[in-house]
Design an enzyme around this catalytic site. Structure first.
Site, PDB file in Angstrom:
ATOM      1  NE  ARG A  89      39.784  39.030  43.985  1.00 38.72           N
ATOM      2  CZ  ARG A  89      38.471  39.078  43.791  1.00 38.72           C
ATOM      3  NH1 ARG A  89      37.660  38.433  44.617  1.00 38.72           N
ATOM      4  NH2 ARG A  89      37.965  39.733  42.775  1.00 38.72           N
ATOM      5  CG  HIS A  93      39.439  43.519  46.472  1.00 37.50           C
ATOM      6  ND1 HIS A  93      38.321  43.509  45.669  1.00 37.50           N
ATOM      7  CD2 HIS A  93      40.410  42.885  45.753  1.00 37.50           C
ATOM      8  CE1 HIS A  93      38.598  42.908  44.519  1.00 37.50           C
ATOM      9  NE2 HIS A  93      39.862  42.513  44.550  1.00 37.50           N
ATOM     10  CG  ASN A 143      34.730  44.314  46.439  1.00 29.55           C
ATOM     11  OD1 ASN A 143      35.777  43.833  45.997  1.00 29.55           O
ATOM     12  ND2 ASN A 143      34.701  45.463  47.100  1.00 29.55           N
ATOM     13  CG  HIS A 146      46.174  36.945  40.003  1.00 27.17           C
ATOM     14  ND1 HIS A 146      45.807  37.723  38.921  1.00 27.17           N
ATOM     15  CD2 HIS A 146      45.391  37.375  41.033  1.00 27.17           C
ATOM     16  CE1 HIS A 146      44.858  38.569  39.285  1.00 27.17           C
ATOM     17  NE2 HIS A 146      44.589  38.382  40.562  1.00 27.17           N
TER      18      HIS A 146
END
Length: 334
Positions: A69, A73, A101, A203
């Site tokens: 992740r 990001h 975040n 995911h």
């Protein structure tokens, strides 16, 4: 500046100039990246990174999802430049405190451990924090998914000297987005429908907080009722109550990279509203539906497209050559 005369220079000087010129990348786009970037300067770099990631996942399997992740990001905010790792300074408010975040992204201490280990192995700081994120994401996927999910990572990124909370707020898609909004966000980064569906497969591992899926399990209609009921037991309807309670994004195999995430979507068991939007959501494209169905029955197709899309995402606006820097500490600029 005085002109350079090759006639007047010795052969030794000419050779030295040529060697230095060859060693310094001059392009500023993804074409400058290559999987063998560190082979000559520090061949032990990649194995060292892999070992630290393996140890971190052995301690906590959830960490693999967190490292994956972090890379996502990072890349979605001004490109894959390690800016997500920067702490706030007097000159800028960084991405860590952006709404998507804050109290959400994690794994910074593992990145610190990787940086310390690889700098020690290389005897100097030659591996960028941006490359560490890309490699840690790949290693996490391969460790949790096996050889099917291993891929070569193009390398040679350099680190940004600043970060932007505003850019993070504007560029990271939230869990309540519908399909049209999700696709627009990905399109804005040069990614298409296949990239959206394949990268959402990240995911397959990891967890989400109750506050991110509360509205779905109490108000969405495109959800298996028994599944919604099971989630409500650990996620009360009252806002603020149990907000940080966790549920696996893939309830069947939450710590293994596989295609069960897509099987869940076909069964209306996507945890997040944005997940289920890929299959049967309002405005969902036929391409998205077909891809979800394909990946749900063909793990090889998912692995192939996921790896291709990870490489494509990792090539978003990298800093290369004389742009950026190699940070001594991933949390602050040099």
């Amino acid at each position: 500046m005085a002109s350079f005369s090759y006639v007047q220079c010795s052969l030794v000087v000419i050779v030295m100039v040529c060697l230095v010129t060859l060693m310094i990348p001059t392009t500023t786009n993804a074409a400058a990246l290559n999987p063998y970037f560190y082979d000559r300067v520090c061949p032990q770099a990649l194995p060292v990174i892999r070992r630290v990631v393996q140890k971190a996942i052995n301690r906590e399997r959830r960490m693999g999802a967190s490292l994956l992740r972090l890379h996502f990001h990072d890349c979605f905010v001004n490109g894959c430049d390690g800016s997500v790792l920067l702490d706030d300074t007097a000159n800028f408010t960084g991405e860590k405190t952006a709404k998507p975040n804050l109290n959400s992204i994690r794994g910074f201490e593992v990145v610190d451990q990787i940086k310390a280990a690889v700098d020690k192995a290389c005897k100097r700081p030659v591996v960028s924090c941006a490359d560490i994120l890309a490699l840690a994401a790949r290693d996490s996927v391969a460790i949790l998914g096996g050889p099917l999910f291993w891929y070569q990572v193009p390398l040679g990124r350099r680190d940004a000297r600043n970060a932007s909370q505003t850019a993070a707020n504007n560029n990271l898609p939230p869990p309540f987005f519908n399909f049209t909004q999700l696709l627009a966000s990905f399109n804005n980064h040069g990614l298409n429908t296949k990239d959206l569906v394949a990268l959402s497969g990240a995911h397959t591992i990891g967890f989400s907080k109750c506050k991110n899926f509360r509205n779905r399990i109490y108000n969405d209609t495109n959800i298996d009722p028994n599944f919604a009921t099971s989630l409500r037991a650990n996620c009360p309807s009252t806002s603020g109550v149990g907000d940080n309670n966790l549920a696996p994004l893939d309830p069947i195999t939450p710590s293994r990279v596989d295609n069960f995430y897509y099987k869940g979507l076909v069964g209306k068991k996507g945890i997040l509203h944005s997940d289920q939007e890929l299959y049967g959501g309002n405005g969902t494209s036929s391409e998205s539906v077909k891809l979800v169905e394909l990946y749900s029955i063909n793990p090889f197709a998912f692995a192939r497209d996921f790896k291709n899309s990870m490489i494509k995402m990792g090539n978003l606006s990298p800093l290369t050559g004389n742009n950026g820097e190699i940070r001594l500490n991933c949390r602050r600029v040099n």
